[in-house]
Design a protein around this motif. Structure first.
Motif: not given
Length: 181
Positions: A33-36, A40-41, A43-56, A100-105
């Motif tokens: 999240a800090e890297r994101l 300058g990304f 808030d949604e992208v930064v939040c996803a950084g914190y949360l990216h492994d929560v569901v997994e 490969t096919y995702a949007q940039k965020e």
């Protein structure tokens, strides 16, 4: 919202340790999240950084992320969440197909995560030598295939001006850890 995402992730990952060390698991999502945020990304992208492994990796489900953080954050997290019922190879192929096919965020999130993992792997290799590979489900050759595939496909469909500096850092780390090509 970012502070709440950090707190939520800290609670979700409480007591968990990183695979390769005794470090608290939350140290990884915080670095992602800090890297994101440093790049300058949104808030949604930064939040996803914190949360990216929560569901997994915790009892929380995607509906919890959506309820607490909204549709946009949930979509980013969902795009990066592996289905643990599938084999390692299937999960990693899905991530390669996604990047490969995702949007940039989504690309930004995935590469920030993979870079942090790879830098940690590189540190472990320096400290433990080849024994570091024993902590992973897949050894050197499969990890090489996976990381080189991410590096190759992260630029697909992305304007070169939209690629953050850490994409190059990831490529350099892949070469240091696995060698060229």
């Amino acid at each position: 919202m970012k502070q709440y995402a950090k707190t939520f992730a800290e609670k979700a990952h409480a007591g968990q340790k990183r695979k390769s060390s005794d470090a608290p698991y939350i140290s990884h999502p915080i670095r992602v999240a800090e890297r994101l945020e440093e790049n300058g990304f949104t808030d949604e992208v930064v939040c996803a950084g914190y949360l990216h492994d929560v569901v997994e990796d915790t009892p929380y489900e995607m509906k919890d992320i959506k309820c607490e953080f909204g549709e946009r954050v949930a979509k980013l997290v969902a795009a990066h969440t592996e289905d643990k019922s599938k084999s390692w190879q299937e999960r990693k192929q899905h991530t390669i197909d996604t990047i490969t096919y995702a949007q940039k965020e989504i690309k930004y999130l995935i590469v920030a995560d993979k870079l942090d993992n790879l830098l940690e792997m590189e540190r472990d290799l320096k400290l433990q030598g080849d024994a570091a590979w024993d902590k992973f489900s897949a050894g050197f050759e499969k990890q090489k295939w996976y990381n080189q595939s991410i590096a190759t496909n992260m630029y697909v469909g992305l304007d070169p001006n939209d690629a953050p500096d850490y994409f190059g850092e990831f490529e350099e780390a892949v070469e240091r850890v696995f060698g060229a090509g």
